[in-house]
Design a protein around this motif. Sequence first.
Motif, PDB file in Angstrom:
ATOM      1  N   ALA A 427      -3.132   3.348   1.250  1.00 28.56           N
ATOM      2  CA  ALA A 427      -3.867   4.413   1.940  1.00 28.56           C
ATOM      3  C   ALA A 427      -2.838   5.365   2.517  1.00 28.56           C
ATOM      4  O   ALA A 427      -1.838   4.932   3.104  1.00 28.56           O
ATOM      5  N   THR A 457      -5.881   5.666  -1.971  1.00 34.76           N
ATOM      6  CA  THR A 457      -6.905   6.462  -1.304  1.00 34.76           C
ATOM      7  C   THR A 457      -6.240   7.359  -0.275  1.00 34.76           C
ATOM      8  O   THR A 457      -5.223   6.986   0.330  1.00 34.76           O
ATOM      9  N   VAL A 459      -6.597   9.428   3.281  1.00 37.08           N
ATOM     10  CA  VAL A 459      -7.356   9.412   4.534  1.00 37.08           C
ATOM     11  C   VAL A 459      -6.819  10.499   5.456  1.00 37.08           C
ATOM     12  O   VAL A 459      -5.709  11.000   5.274  1.00 37.08           O
ATOM     13  N   LEU A 462      -4.452   7.020   9.457  1.00 39.46           N
ATOM     14  CA  LEU A 462      -4.579   5.572   9.335  1.00 39.46           C
ATOM     15  C   LEU A 462      -5.232   4.998  10.593  1.00 39.46           C
ATOM     16  O   LEU A 462      -4.934   5.442  11.706  1.00 39.46           O
ATOM     17  N   VAL A 470      -0.937  -0.326  12.539  1.00 42.93           N
ATOM     18  CA  VAL A 470      -1.960  -0.033  11.547  1.00 42.93           C
ATOM     19  C   VAL A 470      -2.914  -1.215  11.425  1.00 42.93           C
ATOM     20  O   VAL A 470      -2.489  -2.374  11.334  1.00 42.93           O
ATOM     21  N   LYS A 472      -4.817  -3.072   9.168  1.00 44.88           N
ATOM     22  CA  LYS A 472      -4.974  -3.264   7.725  1.00 44.88           C
ATOM     23  C   LYS A 472      -6.280  -3.966   7.379  1.00 44.88           C
ATOM     24  O   LYS A 472      -6.790  -3.821   6.270  1.00 44.88           O
ATOM     25  N   LEU A 475      -8.598  -1.204   6.802  1.00 42.50           N
ATOM     26  CA  LEU A 475      -8.334  -0.549   5.525  1.00 42.50           C
ATOM     27  C   LEU A 475      -8.889  -1.365   4.360  1.00 42.50           C
ATOM     28  O   LEU A 475      -9.459  -0.808   3.414  1.00 42.50           O
ATOM     29  N   ARG A 476      -8.736  -2.687   4.438  1.00 44.23           N
ATOM     30  CA  ARG A 476      -9.276  -3.536   3.358  1.00 44.23           C
ATOM     31  C   ARG A 476     -10.790  -3.397   3.281  1.00 44.23           C
ATOM     32  O   ARG A 476     -11.363  -3.316   2.203  1.00 44.23           O
ATOM     33  N   SER A 478     -12.576  -0.835   4.195  1.00 44.09           N
ATOM     34  CA  SER A 478     -12.928   0.492   3.677  1.00 44.09           C
ATOM     35  C   SER A 478     -12.741   0.559   2.173  1.00 44.09           C
ATOM     36  O   SER A 478     -13.517   1.219   1.472  1.00 44.09           O
ATOM     37  N   MET A 479     -11.726  -0.140   1.645  1.00 41.44           N
ATOM     38  CA  MET A 479     -11.517  -0.156   0.187  1.00 41.44           C
ATOM     39  C   MET A 479     -12.618  -0.923  -0.505  1.00 41.44           C
ATOM     40  O   MET A 479     -13.027  -0.585  -1.620  1.00 41.44           O
TER      41      MET A 479
END
Length: 483
Positions: A427, A457, A459, A462, A470, A472, A475-476, A478-479
């Motif tokens: 990201a 991706t 963004v 972050l 961050v 993560k 983020l996982r 959102s993926m």
Amino acid sequence: MVNLTVPQLLRDRASADPDGVALIVHGSAPLTYRQWYERSAVIANGLVARGVTKGDRVGLVFGSADWADYAVAFCGVLAAGAAAVPLSDRLASADLRFMLEHCGAAGVIHAGGLTVPEIGWSATLDGLRTETSYETADPAPGDLAQILYTSGTTGRPKGVSATHANLAYGCGARRRPFAHSAHLLHAFPIGTNAGQAMLINALDAHPAVVTLPRFTPGRFAALIESYRAGTVFLVPAMAIELINAGVGERHDLSGVLLLGSAAAPLPSAVAQALTTAFPNATITNYYTSTEAAPAQTIMMFDPERPGSVGRAVAGGRVRIATAEGTPLAPGETGEVWMRSPAVPRAYYGDPGSGTFRDGWVRMGDLGRIDAEGYLYLVDREGDVVKSGAYKVSTIHVEEAVYQHPDVVEAAAFGVPHPVLGTVVAVAMATRAPLTPEELRIFLKDRLAPHELPAHVTTVDALPRNNGGKVDKRALRRSMEDVR
């Protein structure tokens, strides 16, 4: 080294330099050492009046605009013989309740206008004033002083306990830290290990500690210039914002002689950019954890050692070992362990944790140490991407992505794959449009095939936790929503 308590540090500083400025929250009146000491004594008296006794835990819920009041409350709690539990006003109510209940808080001191969970009693600083005088307990160096909750990036937050001897380690020396500066500027939030380090600096270091209610790159740079701050502390996310905003072109930052980054690894591309924005500063990366402090490694930016977080300093030690603590040879990759020169910390209510072992602290990171003692982080233990037969370091991937001139910030992490088990995803926030294929072409000669991101991706920014790291896990998630 003489063991001290935090109230002793404040009492001695107020006696030696009563009118000296300890802390400045921009936009508010400075806090002198005499004021800090006298106001803390009032709070300690008010706590005893409410029935607080030695060893009790007291929650402190304040925001960045309330640093001076927070400092008074913190030292007041400790002067009463109790232990302080620093908590940010930005925490969700459920998290606040969990932390206060977990430590068995007797009550909560909070900034005006805040609503806090009903755990015991709650009061503002003004609500603790009383006309009756009470005798307060004088803590010993080995007494519990602080419980600081971890960010919970890998699970439920844990309360890390520290004694007075741990917090005050190395303090009270004749030569005060950061003597090259009249002002030290930071923007660390309350409730973080980095923020607590700045609080101790306000008690013990030479410069007045300056902070601001809310970080923006423009405001931060303007304060650096107006105060001619000789020392500046930030987290990598703030450094990235400063660089991206081009503050070095609009503000005179030449007075900064030491710029320290903490809380997360500082990408070498970001460190290099900081040398341009801060022409006279030594760019320094500090590596530690809430559990290991005051142990730390320090790395003065060296282009010849990209990725290193430095060597252990000030009596601390670092080693690479197995999960069981068996040391490994230089150059071998294993788990990072640190040993504090002070009385070690512990998890409150969890003495049997495997994180603390024979004075050593298991950091949760994988790394290696070269023949000269420099530590290189490979990854967080839980962030390593196991893709097919390979193990991929997300830190290594991020270092490569940051080299692209259009990348502002980036994070690498693993996402599920039906054949390989896990593959790398990235990201990123960019200055200009950058397609996934363009990024992969750029990375082709910088990363091995199994390290190239399968998913990319873009963004706006972050997601980060209160400590600037961050998130993560977010983020996982959102993926998963877009794949």
